[in-house]
Design a protein around this motif. Structure first.
Motif, PDB file in Angstrom:
ATOM      1  N   TYR A  11      55.679   0.146  51.944  1.00 35.72           N
ATOM      2  CA  TYR A  11      56.737   0.105  50.970  1.00 35.72           C
ATOM      3  C   TYR A  11      58.059   1.029  51.321  1.00 35.72           C
ATOM      4  O   TYR A  11      58.856   1.230  50.228  1.00 35.72           O
ATOM      5  CB  TYR A  11      56.011   0.324  49.599  1.00 35.72           C
ATOM      6  N   ARG A  43      53.911  -3.342  40.807  1.00 37.99           N
ATOM      7  CA  ARG A  43      55.489  -2.768  41.303  1.00 37.99           C
ATOM      8  C   ARG A  43      55.605  -1.447  40.570  1.00 37.99           C
ATOM      9  O   ARG A  43      56.500  -0.639  41.270  1.00 37.99           O
ATOM     10  CB  ARG A  43      56.445  -3.946  40.736  1.00 37.99           C
ATOM     11  N   ILE A  91      59.486  -3.913  48.216  1.00 36.10           N
ATOM     12  CA  ILE A  91      57.947  -4.421  48.021  1.00 36.10           C
ATOM     13  C   ILE A  91      58.142  -5.785  48.564  1.00 36.10           C
ATOM     14  O   ILE A  91      58.704  -6.887  48.469  1.00 36.10           O
ATOM     15  CB  ILE A  91      57.858  -4.447  46.516  1.00 36.10           C
ATOM     16  N   VAL A 124      54.757   1.574  42.843  1.00 38.60           N
ATOM     17  CA  VAL A 124      55.640   1.969  44.042  1.00 38.60           C
ATOM     18  C   VAL A 124      56.998   2.612  43.451  1.00 38.60           C
ATOM     19  O   VAL A 124      57.954   2.171  43.275  1.00 38.60           O
ATOM     20  CB  VAL A 124      55.982   0.743  44.733  1.00 38.60           C
ATOM     21  N   SER A 126      52.701  -8.420  49.427  1.00 39.98           N
ATOM     22  CA  SER A 126      52.240  -7.197  49.486  1.00 39.98           C
ATOM     23  C   SER A 126      51.285  -7.174  48.375  1.00 39.98           C
ATOM     24  O   SER A 126      51.138  -8.014  47.250  1.00 39.98           O
ATOM     25  CB  SER A 126      52.844  -6.078  49.453  1.00 39.98           C
TER      26      SER A 126
END
Length: 327
Positions: free
Chosen positions: A226, A244, A230, A247, A234
């Motif tokens: 990452y 999400r 992204i 991250v 993934s």
């Protein structure tokens, strides 16, 4: 099977040895992947000295698929190796509708283990875990059920996963009184998820219980996956146990910061993260998943450098604190 590829560690104060890196079949052994690709991963695992395969009744998707896939490959290729491998599974979570399809009651646990054995094509598993705490079922009943599983030959050893330090202490005492020791605990643990260090690890050390940790790479956050956004394919993009929102700039910054330390050690961030989790002698083994044989081989290379200097450990701690990623 190459037993010399990696070190084996004693599980608590038992006689059982497990490889430092074990294969978890949580994510990559369900529908949507070919049987041959999954077969390739299992054979590569054996070549890399992995003799410990971790499953659960819910692993898939759909539920039961990972056990079914492993069972198909076992029947085809691995039956002659039964005495050379350790197969584990778990129960607790919802598996079918109705009042008996979930939880840690004797009714559910015996039924779900028997279903797992059928999918796996095994007469017994080596370790059966309670996957979750169940506050509605007395611990005495849960312990008695685990003891019964051992005495009826369904499993050789028993363990718990995601139990609090207090519940672990209590069920360990109950099982000890029945003559069936609690072999192992399976908690989440990684460089950015260190909650077990303060209370759980001291309990495991005191009680002589092994520790097999899951998510040592924090669902892929502790990799280079990452660093530049992204990817569409993934886990975070698909929302599979990682979103999400996980991250964060802080996590990405931390991974970038420790990349130089990993490079100086001759490792990737993932390899160093696995070695870091294994730095503690109370950790018996770390579970890794793999979407390919090459990825598994790269992860197992972490055992080529398990030592850390005090300066390296201090630098990693400092980077985590500065990035504010500890949990």
């Amino acid at each position: 099977m190459n037993h010399d590829r990696q070190p084996y560690r004693r599980c608590g104060r038992s006689g059982l040895l497990l490889p430092a890196i074990s294969l978890g079949l949580w994510h990559n052994f369900g529908d949507g992947r070919t049987l041959e690709s999954q077969r390739e991963i299992l054979h590569k695992a054996l070549d890399l000295g992995i003799t410990h395969f971790d499953l659960a009744d819910r692993y898939g998707p759909p539920f039961g698929a990972a056990e079914h896939t492993f069972g198909a490959i076992y029947r085809r290729d691995l039956r002659s190796l039964r005495d050379h491998i350790v197969v584990t599974t778990k129960g607790s979570n919802p598996m079918w509708d109705g009042p008996y399809g979930k939880g840690n009651s004797r009714k559910h646990l015996l039924a779900t283990l028997d279903r797992s054995l059928d999918r796996l094509g095994l007469d017994f598993v080596d370790i059966f875990y309670l996957h979750r705490q169940d506050p509605e079922t007395p611990l005495e009943e849960q312990a008695a059920t685990l003891d019964h599983m051992v005495r009826t030959g369904r499993t050789l050893y028993v363990g718990v996963s995601n139990f609090s330090p207090e519940a672990t202490t209590e069920i360990a005492a109950l099982l000890r009184g029945m003559g069936t020791p609690l072999l192992v605990h399976q908690p989440r643990y990684s460089m950015i998820r260190r909650g077990i260090e303060a209370e759980l690890l001291p309990v495991l050390e005191r009680e002589g219980i092994g520790c097999v940790v899951y998510s040592p790479l924090a669902q892929g956050l502790l990799t280079d996956r990452y660093l530049d956004g992204i990817p569409d394919d993934s886990r975070a993009a698909e929302g599979r146990f990682l979103g999400r929102s996980d991250v964060t700039p802080e996590v990405v910054g931390f991974v970038r910061a420790i990349g130089s330390i990993a490079a100086e050690r001759g490792q990737t961030v993932a390899q160093m993260s696995l070695a870091w989790a294994l730095r503690d002698p109370r950790v018996t083994s770390v579970l890794v998943g793999a979407s390919s044989a090459a990825q598994l081989e790269s992860n197992v290379a972490a055992v080529d450098r398990l030592d850390f200097t005090e300066d390296e450990l201090a630098a990693l701690d400092r980077a985590a604190k500065e990035a504010d990623v500890l949990a």
